[in-house]
Every structure is written in C-alpha cells, then in structure tokens.
Design an enzyme around this catalytic site. Structure first.
Site, PDB file in Angstrom:
ATOM      1  N   TYR A  37       0.286  -1.210   0.239  1.00 43.31           N
ATOM      2  CA  TYR A  37       0.296  -0.121  -0.265  1.00 43.31           C
ATOM      3  C   TYR A  37       0.571   1.502  -0.057  1.00 43.31           C
ATOM      4  CZ  TYR A  37      -3.282   3.390   1.671  1.00 43.31           C
ATOM      5  OH  TYR A  37      -4.629   4.831   1.698  1.00 43.31           O
ATOM      6  N   SER A  83      -0.790  13.759  15.213  1.00 44.02           N
ATOM      7  CA  SER A  83      -0.397  12.531  14.752  1.00 44.02           C
ATOM      8  C   SER A  83       0.409  12.962  15.110  1.00 44.02           C
ATOM      9  CB  SER A  83      -1.047  12.859  13.124  1.00 44.02           C
ATOM     10  OG  SER A  83      -0.266  11.025  13.000  1.00 44.02           O
ATOM     11  N   LEU A  84       1.721  12.112  15.073  1.00 42.79           N
ATOM     12  CA  LEU A  84       3.255  12.200  15.903  1.00 42.79           C
ATOM     13  C   LEU A  84       4.011  12.322  14.412  1.00 42.79           C
ATOM     14  CD1 LEU A  84       3.271   9.594  18.575  1.00 42.79           C
ATOM     15  CD2 LEU A  84       3.116  12.563  18.716  1.00 42.79           C
ATOM     16  N   GLU A 113       7.066   6.299  26.437  1.00 46.19           N
ATOM     17  CA  GLU A 113       6.515   5.139  26.524  1.00 46.19           C
ATOM     18  C   GLU A 113       6.155   4.189  24.901  1.00 46.19           C
ATOM     19  OE1 GLU A 113       3.337   7.362  26.438  1.00 46.19           O
ATOM     20  OE2 GLU A 113       3.491   8.806  28.011  1.00 46.19           O
ATOM     21  N   LYS A 115       4.877   2.812  22.438  1.00 44.45           N
ATOM     22  CA  LYS A 115       3.653   2.859  21.008  1.00 44.45           C
ATOM     23  C   LYS A 115       2.735   1.533  20.446  1.00 44.45           C
ATOM     24  CE  LYS A 115       3.278   5.643  16.467  1.00 44.45           C
ATOM     25  NZ  LYS A 115       2.562   4.411  16.283  1.00 44.45           N
ATOM     26  N   ASP A 117       0.502  -0.599  18.432  1.00 45.90           N
ATOM     27  CA  ASP A 117      -0.150  -0.994  17.320  1.00 45.90           C
ATOM     28  C   ASP A 117      -1.617  -1.171  17.143  1.00 45.90           C
ATOM     29  OD1 ASP A 117       0.025  -0.503  14.631  1.00 45.90           O
ATOM     30  OD2 ASP A 117       1.336  -2.636  14.378  1.00 45.90           O
ATOM     31  N   ARG A 136     -10.705   8.345  16.341  1.00 38.94           N
ATOM     32  CA  ARG A 136      -9.907   9.684  15.713  1.00 38.94           C
ATOM     33  C   ARG A 136     -10.198   9.484  13.749  1.00 38.94           C
ATOM     34  NH1 ARG A 136      -5.305  10.443  12.473  1.00 38.94           N
ATOM     35  NH2 ARG A 136      -4.502  12.804  13.143  1.00 38.94           N
ATOM     36  N   GLU A 171      -5.663   3.834  23.238  1.00 44.35           N
ATOM     37  CA  GLU A 171      -5.307   3.381  21.817  1.00 44.35           C
ATOM     38  C   GLU A 171      -5.496   1.889  22.334  1.00 44.35           C
ATOM     39  OE1 GLU A 171      -3.341   4.164  20.204  1.00 44.35           O
ATOM     40  OE2 GLU A 171      -2.826   2.960  18.608  1.00 44.35           O
ATOM     41  N   TYR A 223      -3.295   7.364  27.590  1.00 43.75           N
ATOM     42  CA  TYR A 223      -1.923   7.857  27.431  1.00 43.75           C
ATOM     43  C   TYR A 223      -1.620   9.326  27.242  1.00 43.75           C
ATOM     44  CZ  TYR A 223      -3.039   7.774  22.662  1.00 43.75           C
ATOM     45  OH  TYR A 223      -3.190   7.656  20.948  1.00 43.75           O
ATOM     46  N   LYS A 311      10.331   4.810  15.362  1.00 44.10           N
ATOM     47  CA  LYS A 311       9.884   3.960  15.188  1.00 44.10           C
ATOM     48  C   LYS A 311      10.871   2.994  14.310  1.00 44.10           C
ATOM     49  CE  LYS A 311       5.949   3.225  13.304  1.00 44.10           C
ATOM     50  NZ  LYS A 311       4.857   4.475  11.771  1.00 44.10           N
ATOM     51  N   CYS A 405       4.440 -37.134  -2.524  1.00 44.13           N
ATOM     52  CA  CYS A 405       4.669 -36.577  -1.209  1.00 44.13           C
ATOM     53  C   CYS A 405       5.606 -36.947  -0.995  1.00 44.13           C
ATOM     54  CB  CYS A 405       3.750 -36.995   0.334  1.00 44.13           C
ATOM     55  SG  CYS A 405       4.069 -36.701   1.511  1.00 44.13           S
ATOM     56  N   CYS A 408       5.704 -39.931   1.975  1.00 44.43           N
ATOM     57  CA  CYS A 408       5.384 -41.494   1.588  1.00 44.43           C
ATOM     58  C   CYS A 408       5.782 -41.773   0.849  1.00 44.43           C
ATOM     59  CB  CYS A 408       3.983 -41.187   2.628  1.00 44.43           C
ATOM     60  SG  CYS A 408       2.781 -40.177   1.441  1.00 44.43           S
ATOM     61  N   CYS A 423      -1.247 -34.503   0.527  1.00 48.28           N
ATOM     62  CA  CYS A 423      -0.388 -35.557   0.191  1.00 48.28           C
ATOM     63  C   CYS A 423      -1.872 -36.514   0.698  1.00 48.28           C
ATOM     64  CB  CYS A 423       0.567 -35.842   1.109  1.00 48.28           C
ATOM     65  SG  CYS A 423       0.712 -37.618   1.362  1.00 48.28           S
ATOM     66  N   CYS A 429       0.859 -42.476   5.790  1.00 46.61           N
ATOM     67  CA  CYS A 429       2.299 -41.010   4.906  1.00 46.61           C
ATOM     68  C   CYS A 429       2.524 -40.725   6.648  1.00 46.61           C
ATOM     69  CB  CYS A 429       1.361 -40.208   4.984  1.00 46.61           C
ATOM     70  SG  CYS A 429       2.741 -38.029   4.642  1.00 46.61           S
TER      71      CYS A 429
HETATM   72  S1  IVH Z   1       1.246  10.468  21.655  1.00 45.71           S
HETATM   73  C1  IVH Z   1      -0.214  14.600  20.245  1.00 45.71           C
HETATM   74  N1  IVH Z   1       1.677   7.834  22.856  1.00 45.71           N
HETATM   75  O1  IVH Z   1       0.498   6.198  17.932  1.00 45.71           O
HETATM   76  C2  IVH Z   1       0.525  12.531  21.045  1.00 45.71           C
HETATM   77  N2  IVH Z   1       0.617   7.923  21.008  1.00 45.71           N
HETATM   78  O2  IVH Z   1       1.644   8.088  15.332  1.00 45.71           O
HETATM   79  C3  IVH Z   1      -0.898  12.218  20.422  1.00 45.71           C
HETATM   80  N3  IVH Z   1       0.428   5.793  19.913  1.00 45.71           N
HETATM   81  O3  IVH Z   1      -2.410   8.201  16.457  1.00 45.71           O
HETATM   82  C4  IVH Z   1      -0.604  10.801  20.577  1.00 45.71           C
HETATM   83  N4  IVH Z   1       0.824   4.659  22.130  1.00 45.71           N
HETATM   84  O4  IVH Z   1      -3.013   6.563  18.067  1.00 45.71           O
HETATM   85  C5  IVH Z   1       0.765   8.494  21.497  1.00 45.71           C
HETATM   86  N5  IVH Z   1       1.653   5.858  24.079  1.00 45.71           N
HETATM   87  C6  IVH Z   1       1.648   6.351  22.862  1.00 45.71           C
HETATM   88  C7  IVH Z   1       0.678   6.023  21.846  1.00 45.71           C
HETATM   89  C8  IVH Z   1       0.490   6.727  20.864  1.00 45.71           C
HETATM   90  C9  IVH Z   1       0.372   4.122  20.066  1.00 45.71           C
HETATM   91  C10 IVH Z   1      -0.112   5.855  18.928  1.00 45.71           C
HETATM   92  C11 IVH Z   1      -2.340   6.812  18.128  1.00 45.71           C
HETATM   93  C12 IVH Z   1      -1.422   7.673  17.534  1.00 45.71           C
HETATM   94  C13 IVH Z   1      -0.327   7.034  16.743  1.00 45.71           C
HETATM   95  C14 IVH Z   1       0.790   8.442  16.641  1.00 45.71           C
END
Ligand code: IVH
Length: 673
Positions: A37, A83-84, A113, A115, A117, A136, A171, A223, A311, A405, A408, A423, A429
C-alpha cells in the site's frame, strides 16, 4: 513520462488506493500488505510532486485517515487529535532533542512510552461518568463508538472521583493471544482472517452491534490527558498518574528520562524486548514531560512539536533464497518453505521462511537463487515478501510443487478452488502421523510436557508408538533406552503422560486434530455432549443444532468418527483410562454401561432431556441416530423416521442386538435399577 501518461497513471493509482482504503478502513479486510500500500501511495506522491497540476482535492494524498462509517454518528473533537512525526534512528531522536532544547533554551526531561499498535480513541467523562467515546477519524471528526467502548473492560464507566470534565486519549488494541484466538474461531467458521491485531481491533471496535465488540476481547490503554477540570497537573508524568488513580489502564513500561541519551538507551532496550509484551508495539513515543514546556513548543498543523514517535527498525531484510523444500503438515497440506542464506532480522538469525502455497510463489514469481526481501510480522515465522528481480543473473530456477509426497510417495492432490496441495497418503504418511501426535501432546491439547517434536520422532522411529493412544502404553524400560532420555526424564515423561489422563474432554477433542475443530469448537461440543461416546454417535443434524457448529465442522466431525482407525484410537485411549467425560461424572452403579439408546417421538411421563439424564446416570449412552450398534430404540407418540429405520434393521436381521421399547418399558427398566 509525459503529462498525459502521468495523468492516466495518477487516476489509476487513485482508483486502486481508494479501493484499498475502502477494504482497509471500511471493511477492515485489507487485500495487500502495508508495504505494498505504501508503495502505491509513494508512487502517487512522487507523481503529484513532479506534476503539481495533477493534484485533485479528492486525491488520497490530500486526506489523512479514512471516512467515518455512515452508520455511526459522528463526534467533532473539541481540539483536533494530532498525529506524530516519526524518528527512524538515534540520529533523528537527537535532532528532535536539539530542536526542542534550542527552542526552550534549557535541558528537558522526556517521558518515553511503548507505542501500541492499535487505533486511537478519545474518551470524554462528565461528572465522573463515561459520556462519549470516539475514534480518531480524520483528526477533526471521528465515529461515535461509545456503546462499543462501554463493552471494553479496561474503559472505566465511572471515575474514582466525580471530576466535572475529563478528556483522555488512548489506544484500543487486541492482545496477540486474543487475536490468535479470534482468527482460530474465524477459521473454524470459514470466515476471512484478520491480517494483524491492529486490523482485528479496528474491525471489532467499528461494529454496529456492540455485542460483537463485547465478544472480541478488546482493551484500551490511555496515554494522554487532553483536558481536565477539577485537578491540576503540571507534567505528563503527573497526568499519567492521575489516569492510573482514576481507574484507567496505563502502559506500565514507561520511563521518565533525564536527557536524550537516556531516551536513546531506553528506545534501544525496547527494540530488543518488544516481543516480550502481550500486545504489539511498533515503536516508542517520546514526549516532553513538562506541560508548560509542551505549551510553549506548540504544534504544527498535524503534529505537536513536543513529541515524536521512534519507529523500530523495519523487520525486513534482504538475502538469497538458496532452496525450496516442502513440509507435510498434520492434515497432509504441503507447505513450501524457503531455505535462506542466514541473515539478521529483528534481533535473530533467520534461515527459513514460509512461502505459504504454490499460488503465492507463482504470484510473486519466486525462483530458487533469487534475492528476496524477508519480513517478520509479530511472532509469526518470517515470510518472503518480494523478489528483487533486478538482481537476477539468469541462473534462477522456478519451483514446481512435487506430484508425489516427499515423505511417503503418495499422490499429491490439489482440489479445485483450493490453494493447498495435499498428500493423499493419510495414515501411511509418516509426516502426517508424526504431526498429528505432535499436535496431540501440544500445550492447548493434552499438554504433555517433555514430549517435544524430537522425542515424538524418536518414539516413532523406534517403533514404540504408531499413534497418539500408544503413548499411554509406554513403559519405563522402553523410554530409558532412548538416546538423551535418562532415568529422571523417563520418569517425568511417564508422570506427565499419566497426569494428562485427567485432562478435560474439550482438551481431548481438540487433541484429536479433527479438521476445523479448534479449541473453541472442542469446548462447545464437549459442553453440549458431555461424553465422547455421545459426540461419536451424534449425527449431522444434531451437530448443526449446537451453537457455533456449522455444516463444515459437523461434516468434519462425522467423517472423523466414521474412520475405523480413529475409532480404534479412541477405544485404546478409553481403555488406558483417559478421561472421556465433561461436567458431572456419574458415580453410582452403572448397570447400563455400554448400552446405546435412541429416543424418538414424544414421551408422556418425562421430557427427553430427563430420559437422557436418567439413562446416562446409569452409564448408558443416548445417540441421535439409529445404527447397527444401537441397543434400544425408545418409541414415544408420533415417532419419526428413526422408528422406521429400527424396524427395517430388525426385519432384515441386520441388527441382532437391537430392540424397540415403549416408554413404559423404558420406565420399568430405569426403575429396576
Ligand atoms: S501520543 C499528540 N502516545 O500512535 C500526541 N500515541 O503515530 C498523540 N499511540 O495516533 C499521540 N501509543 O494512536 C501517543 N503512548 C502513546 C501511544 C500513541 C500509541 C498511537 C496513537 C497515535 C499514533 C501516532
């Protein structure tokens, strides 16, 4: 490429991406991997960069996230959910700290912390009560999933204190274990599998029926405090403590770091340890701890300047595929596996990868000698993602599925419409026999410790066992002679085998390895039938009346018990004293032991259920259909075809042991004991 070609390609890409967006965001059933993607998206971004006149307002590059589902109400977030930005290595982390600290003109402490998923949710509490929960969405507007979030046990419905207003962000995710179980159930039911826990969590939260969400084992870890009335917080650390105090789940593996070097070390530590957690994490989030400093730094349009997402390095590597060999599984499925030139991948050395099946090999055009990209997804064995065709030298050889197979020599068949080649050797087998026994002793099945794949293979090679039931007839003298089996491990193994006789009926049913019967279906049928005997006798119609048992599972259970060999194995297991009952085990005298009854028509003096319980209490079995093995057919008013079948069997002398009883005769028999 000229502008006309570029326009055509851009339009095509938009169509394809939108289609995948729809599958991913709306249906929660992605058809391609994230990497594929991203590659499409990247191509479109580059194209639009080169020909800016091609950018349209509806291009997928112009929006972030997916459309809210129309069937849910929408919630406008009070302030946009940002977002980050991403950091892809130590250098990016240090650059981030330099930007932050030069803007503030002083050293800064950071909270770090894991992160998680999953998917971001915003929860609002009014006067201490959970009021609204939203996804969100596009950051401005999300979907109202309040009712669904209420079913998530980690979302408190009431805070510990009646704060006038609290808005938090967290999350929603599915643990690896819950994900595995959910997919197992979906497989049993023949439903499409979720690709990863994140998609499973999204699919489970965006359900119109909250009961479905409730059945999906979702969790939420929070968080971020977006706003609070009635409490003062000066730092992010205090905000997280407040959340813990109010009853929320907060990720426990967080650390307040005094400087960026501590942050770097902590991020490195979790890069190695990420698999230890019961949920998937894809990085670490680094946040400026002091809230005044956060406010001073402010935000760009989409992301704050005071936080960054570190990341983890891609769980991908490039290596040479040196050979392809075929492994035969428990159900006879042939799985092609790649032998790789050993390569470091996410902390381990990898030399094998799965290629799934023949179609996938053809689709990706994988050849022996190719240079390939391999990837590790979660804890699953690595897979070959793609071939780097530009590195081909011409000496690569295409793979062909063997016609016989490799274990066997039986013919390999590939049924119409199926991706798997099998098989046809069944019990001749050795691979299928071995895998079936390995499954039988595995943790969720009979859970026999000390009986790993190597010992199973040794026992088979030595001719000490031929099927799973033989395990219960092993003697100390047999075991102690085996290589690497001392006196102590032989005794331990015998003890473990002995102890497994007391396992639940559900475990035993699962251990049998009946196709499509996972541990959940096994539990359901064990609860319903209570004894192995009754399950064995149940006909198709009775099986499909059991909740969650569909025609595919019912058919598979029937054909399993029809197989003479399987019945012999069960007899051997029963004779060895392996538990074959669930729930109340009858303890009194068992004068009807081994007698098989079938009930038909309406009984006057008692319900069928009562009749059944009384027969079973005396050791008899009640089956759903008449066969040559039936001893008594009890005939009530308006009997059905079972009565006709019983008469036909008696008249043709096909069932010498079979008699027909009236209700009174049954009563007399029950009363006698
Ligand atoms: S802080 C403005 N803290 O990661 C602060 N995000 O790529 C916004 N996520 O959309 C996020 N663990 O869904 C924060 N400990 C954490 C997180 C966290 C997972 C996710 C969250 C956000 C995405 C950012």
């Amino acid at each position: 490429m000229d502008i006309i070609q570029a326009r055509e390609r851009a339009e095509e890409l938009r169509r394809i991406i939108e289609e995948h967006n729809y599958h991913y965001y709306v249906l929660d059933q992605p058809m391609i991997t994230d990497q594929e993607y991203d590659a499409l998206m990247q191509e479109l971004i580059l194209l639009e960069d080169r020909f800016p006149e091609l950018v349209t307002p509806d291009s997928p590059t112009q929006r972030v996230g997916g459309k809210p589902l129309e069937a849910f109400g929408t919630v406008r977030h009070r302030a946009p959910l940002l977002s980050l930005d991403n950091a892809f290595g130590d250098g990016d982390l240090r650059d981030f700290a330099r930007r932050v600290e030069s803007a503030l003109g002083q050293p800064v402490a950071y909270m770090v912390e894991p992160k998680i998923d999953g998917l971001s949710v915003a929860l609002t509490y009014e006067n201490g009560l959970f009021a609204t929960g939203a996804t969100r969405g596009d950051g401005e507007t999300g979907e109202d999933v309040t009712q669904n979030l209420k079913t998530v046990p980690t979302v408190p419905l009431r805070l510990r204190e009646p704060l006038p207003r609290l808005e938090v962000r967290g999350e929603a995710y599915m643990s690896k274990e819950a994900f595995r179980r959910l997919n197992e159930i979906r497989e049993e039911r023949g439903e499409a599998l979720f690709a990863n826990p994140r998609n499973a969590a999204a699919g489970s939260l965006r359900q119109l029926d909250p009961r479905v969400t409730a059945s999906r084992s979702l969790s939420v870890l929070v968080y971020e405090v977006l706003s609070v009335e009635g409490k003062e917080v000066a730092s992010h650390a205090q905000a997280l403590n407040l959340l813990v105090e109010q009853g929320f789940a907060v990720e426990p593996n967080r650390r307040l770091c005094r400087d960026i070097e501590e942050v770097v070390a902590f991020c490195r530590e979790w890069t190695e340890r990420r698999d230890e957690l019961p949920y998937e994490i894809d990085g670490m989030v680094v946040k400026v701890n002091d809230l005044r400093q956060q406010a001073e730094l402010g935000a760009r349009s989409k992301s704050p300047r005071w936080a960054i997402a570190y990341k983890f390095p891609a769980q991908q590597a490039v290596t040479v595929l040196e050979d392809i060999f075929v492994r035969v599984g428990r159900t006879g499925v042939l799985t092609p596996n790649a032998v790789l030139r050993p390569v470091r991948l996410a902390g381990t050395t990898v030399s094998r990868a799965t290629l799934h099946n023949e179609d996938i090999i053809r689709e990706k055009d994988v050849r022996i000698g190719d240079t390939v990209v391999v990837q590790k997804a979660g804890e699953i064995i690595p897979e070959v993602v793609e071939v780097l065709k530009e590195r081909r030298t011409g000496g690569e050889r295409p793979f062909k599925m063997p016609e016989t197979c490799p274990e066997c020599g039986s013919a390999v068949a590939r049924p119409e419409g199926e991706a798997a080649s099998r098989c046809t050797g069944g019990l001749v087998c050795p691979a299928q026999v071995r895998e079936a026994i390995i499954h039988f002793v595995s943790r969720d099945a009979m859970n026999i410790e000390g009986l790993g794949p190597a010992v199973v293979a040794q026992l088979l090679d030595a001719g000490l066992i031929h099927d799973a039931a033989d395990l219960y007839y092993l003697r100390y003298d047999d075991l102690v002679k085996l290589e690497r089996m001392g006196a102590q491990s032989s005794r331990n193994l015998l003890d473990a085998i002995e102890a497994s006789k007391q396992n639940s009926l559900a475990q035993l049913i699962f251990a049998l390895g009946i196709r499509h019967v996972g541990s959940r279906a096994a539990r359901v049928v064990a609860d319903h039938f209570h004894t192995m005997g009754r399950l064995q006798e149940a006909d198709f119609d009775e099986l499909v009346t059991v909740p969650d048992i569909g025609p595919k599972i019912a058919e598979s259970i029937r054909s399993f018990f029809k197989e003479e060999h399987n019945r012999q194995v069960l007899d051997k297991l029963a004779a060895a004293g392996v538990n074959m009952t669930a729930g109340e085990v009858p303890t009194g005298a068992q004068p009807m032991a081994g007698k098989r009854f079938v009930l038909t028509g309406t009984l006057e003096g008692m319900t069928r259920q009562e009749a059944q319980s009384r027969i079973e209490a005396l050791g008899g079995q009640v089956a759903g259909s008449v066969s040559k093995q039936t001893d008594y057919v009890v005939v009530g008013a308006n009997p059905g075809s079972k009565y006709d079948k019983a008469r036909a069997l008696i008249e043709s002398n096909a069932a010498p042991g079979l008699s027909i009883l009236t209700e009174e005769e049954l009563m007399a028999m029950l009363e006698k004991y």
